[in-house]
Scaffold this motif. Structure first.
Motif, PDB file in Angstrom:
ATOM      1  N   ALA A  26     -14.758  18.782 -24.430  1.00  0.00           N
ATOM      2  CA  ALA A  26     -15.965  18.099 -24.801  1.00  0.00           C
ATOM      3  C   ALA A  26     -16.685  19.097 -25.739  1.00  0.00           C
ATOM      4  N   GLY A  29     -15.435  18.536 -29.059  1.00  0.00           N
ATOM      5  CA  GLY A  29     -16.104  17.328 -29.775  1.00  0.00           C
ATOM      6  C   GLY A  29     -15.413  16.340 -29.335  1.00  0.00           C
ATOM      7  N   PRO A  31     -15.107  13.056 -26.833  1.00  0.00           N
ATOM      8  CA  PRO A  31     -15.839  12.640 -25.764  1.00  0.00           C
ATOM      9  C   PRO A  31     -15.161  12.260 -24.508  1.00  0.00           C
ATOM     10  N   VAL A  32     -15.907  12.877 -23.421  1.00  0.00           N
ATOM     11  CA  VAL A  32     -15.269  12.584 -21.956  1.00  0.00           C
ATOM     12  C   VAL A  32     -16.064  11.912 -21.089  1.00  0.00           C
ATOM     13  N   ARG A 212     -15.333   2.914 -27.974  1.00  0.00           N
ATOM     14  CA  ARG A 212     -15.633   4.241 -28.009  1.00  0.00           C
ATOM     15  C   ARG A 212     -14.101   4.992 -27.187  1.00  0.00           C
TER      16      ARG A 212
END
Lengths: 233, 508
Positions: A26, A29, A31-32, A212
């Motif tokens: 994360a 960079g 997304p989690v 996403r």
């Protein structure tokens, strides 16, 4: 990020726990999914309420592998009671844990990808992208690029997989956020370049939530020889 | 960078181990050099005899009067160190070490080779091999491999980690009249490696395409840098052998388990703009397309066919590879409509419905190649159609209805027409800078495959099948796209790769 990696090596760990793995990717960079490490039943319930139901609970430790097979993963828990019961079950197996990971449940749209990092003895860190989920190794629909990746490299490796159609509009779901995906791949490559201590990374699955991409499971494996050197030093 | 000019363009050569014994490497190499037309000095070196193949022989390299630019060593492994010392004493800077029995044979050979390599590095001697097939440079008529193959002069240069694979490619090139520039069998790569050869060929003016057969490289990062540098200047076509070998690394992650060295190699090659081939025949086929034709600027393909079926096959092949067949633009449509019978296809592919009219062939070709609607044109069945008619006359003759003289006249007329048709294609490629791929209606062994025209840098390749033409077009488009993407804002792409990271989605 350096602290997490070096701390783990100082501890003699061979890998980061899922919690720390996700923290590292994360920060790089990627997304989690939202998650937090609960150390008591009440804390687990509080986190779950904060995220909103349903949630997932997972036993968390750097030495845990095959979490699902060991009954350490409880999916789609719908209320406080289910979370409390799951917490007790996971902690009651007599296995030492860092805590129990409470994670938001991401329904996704069945599109699952895999992102990974490996090290080639000749070419150094390599980033992998491909079809994720349970069929990953059976279908092997994956592409590789040597890090560091330019955004062009990332775009070309995305277009190289046979199932690239899944990235467009698919069965009522919007097209995948390509820029987000490109940034994630570049970021994982940069992790490999910047951190010699990181041997391999598995992010599987990377679920598509709306458009996403979100990592819901991650594993960072540390270099064994580095860990050994640290110990002896 | 290592300057390999004196290696490929020597003014004088010595062959150590020279012999007239037909089945020895000292004979293979020497006869090949002498017979191949090399114009520099050639000195046989041997402890037996005063002359070899009529040339004055010397006992050692030190006995040769005057400078020696390049030495071929063919004597047994245990004699090589002594020859190397002679090279150093005579200030010889280039050696092709044909001799085998080094690191490829085990520990003892490995130690022997390491001594030779260390000595060479210390004395700045560039060594090809050991255990190499040799080198070729057609520009200086230097044919110095174990095999007496004589491809014509051309722009395709070969770097091969297997002498036999490389040699076979040269054999095919000779048979198909495909031009070869340089050849080097890299052998055990004791001193010079395939990265060094690639780096040299990147800036070699006599090389227009680099063809590589790779089994493995010693310095992956350097290889990648050089490959990326080279592909900015000229196409590199490579076959990486060992597709099925399982990665030996014990991987802990799923990613590692799926990586394997072959997959990584192919990724590195693609990332560097190298075009991949899967077989040695593909290597040559792709290379000759690059060597002969301009690059397509885009993926829009125009197809002209003498019959419907081939058009459909070609359209399928294009579609499956992501190439497009746009509709005919109005001006092309009108031009063809005026020339063709009313039942013509009225679309792309343009079906000439079997009209055996040479003027129509020219007009249709001109209209399609000249149109801005297409980046490349495939012509099916017009070339080779004279042969089709000739066969009918041959049958008539066997039946007693035609004279031999008559057939000879027809053959001449058709050969002349075909030559003009192909010359016109060369002119069109020059004028519009786009590739044209004619597929022959009939081709037989011995027929012309590469058609050149005096004064033109381009030549026409006569393809034997639509799928082969589309295959080559697709590879050329792949390279063209790679270059275009990188020349437009490539530096920005790279620079932006590790800045601006997306906001973290992680919350604790």
């Amino acid at each position: 990020m350096k602290n997490i990696v070096q701390g783990a090596i100082a501890n003699g760990q061979k890998a980061l726990s899922e919690y720390d793995s996700k923290r590292v990717i994360a920060m790089a960079g990627v997304p989690v999914s939202r998650n937090a490490l609960a150390r008591s039943r009440d804390e687990a319930v509080a986190f779950a309420r904060d995220f909103g139901y349903p949630v997932v609970l997972k036993g968390c430790s750097d030495i845990l592998t095959h979490k699902t097979e060991m009954g350490m993963v409880k999916l789609k828990l719908k209320n406080d009671d289910e979370v409390a019961a799951a917490y007790d079950e996971i902690t009651g197996k007599g296995i030492t844990l860092d805590g129990v990971l409470v994670q938001e449940w991401i329904e996704g749209d069945k599109r699952e990808f895999v992102v990974g990092l490996t090290r080639d003895p000749q070419f150094g860190p390599c980033v992998m992208f491909g079809l994720g989920g349970i069929f990953t190794e059976a279908l092997k629909d994956v592409s590789f690029r040597v890090a560091p990746l330019s955004t062009l490299d990332a775009e070309e490796m995305i277009d190289e997989i046979r199932t690239k159609k899944l990235l467009g509009e698919f069965r009522g779901s919007p097209a995948v956020d390509r820029d987000g995906l490109v940034k994630a791949l570049v970021a994982i490559g940069n992790l490999g370049v910047e951190y010699d201590e990181i041997a391999e990374i598995d992010i599987n699955p990377l679920i598509i939530d709306g458009s996403r991409p979100v990592a819901v499971d991650a594993l960072v494996i540390l270099r064994r020889e580095t860990a050994a050197d640290e110990k002896s030093a | 960078m290592k300057n390999l000019t004196a290696l490929f363009y020597p003014e004088s050569i010595a062959v150590v181990g020279a012999t007239e014994n037909t089945l020895k490497w000292g004979s293979y190499i020497l006869t090949n050099i002498l017979d191949g037309g090399y114009r520099g000095k050639v000195h046989p070196v041997t402890v037996r005899g005063d002359t070899v193949y009529g040339r004055k022989a010397y006992r050692t390299l030190r006995d040769i009067e005057g400078a020696v630019d390049l030495v071929f060593i063919t004597t047994p492994a245990d004699t090589v160190m002594e020859v190397m010392r002679d090279c150093a004493a005579k200030h010889i800077a280039n050696v092709v070490l044909i001799t085998s029995g080094f690191s490829e044979t085990g520990e003892k050979g490995e130690a022997l080779e390491e001594n030779v390599n260390a000595f060479a590095r210390e004395h700045h001697i560039r060594v090809v091999g050991p255990n190499t097939m040799g080198i070729v440079n057609t520009a200086s008529s230097l044919y110095a491999t174990g095999s007496h193959v004589r491809p014509r002069k051309g722009g395709i240069s070969i770097i091969t980690q297997s002498g036999n694979v490389g040699n076979q490619i040269m054999e095919w090139a000779e048979q198909e009249s495909i031009g070869i520039g340089k050849f080097v069998g890299s052998g055990n790569e004791g001193v010079l490696s395939c990265e060094d050869y690639l780096e040299y060929l990147a800036d070699d003016e006599d090389t227009s395409v680099v063809l590589m057969y790779i089994e493995g490289v010693d310095n992956g990062r350097r290889f990648r840098e050089i490959a990326e540098y080279t592909t900015r200047k000229k196409p590199v076509i490579a076959l990486k052998a060992g597709r099925t070998a399982v990665g030996s690394k014990a991987a802990q992650s799923h990613t590692g388990a799926m990586a394997g060295s072959h997959k990584t190699y192919e990724s590195v090659l693609k990332q560097s703009g190298v075009i991949l081939a899967h077989t040695p025949t593909e290597l040559l086929t792709i290379s000759s397309a690059f060597d002969s034709m301009p690059l397509p600027k885009g993926k829009r393909v125009g197809v002209v066919t003498l019959g419907g079926g081939w058009g459909v096959i070609t359209a399928d092949e294009c579609e499956e590879r992501g190439l497009e067949l746009p509709p005919l633009p109005r001006d092309v449509y009108e031009r063809l409509d005026a020339l063709l019978p009313p039942f013509w296809s009225r679309g792309n592919p343009v079906d000439l419905v079997g009209q055996p009219d040479i003027d129509l062939f020219f007009a249709a070709t001109d209209a399609m190649v000249a149109s801005d609607a297409f980046d490349a044109v495939i012509l099916l069945g017009m070339a080779g159609s004279g042969k089709f008619v000739t066969r009918i006359f041959e049958a008539r003759q066997r039946l007693g209805f035609a004279k031999e003289k008559e057939i000879d006249e027809f053959k001449k007329i058709f050969a002349d027409r075909q030559s003009k048709f192909l010359d016109n294609i060369v002119d069109l490629m020059e004028k519009y800078r786009k590739p044209v791929y004619p597929v022959a209606l009939i081709s037989s062994p011995g027929d012309e495959i590469v058609h050149g025209k005096k004064g033109s840098a381009y030549s026409v390749i006569l393809y034997s099948s639509p799928e082969e033409a589309v295959f080559c077009l697709d590879k050329q488009y792949e390279y063209s796209r790679y270059l275009r993407k990188r020349s437009v804002g490539y530096e920005e792409h790279c620079a932006g790769s590790d800045s601006k990271r997306p906001e973290s989605a992680f919350r604790i």
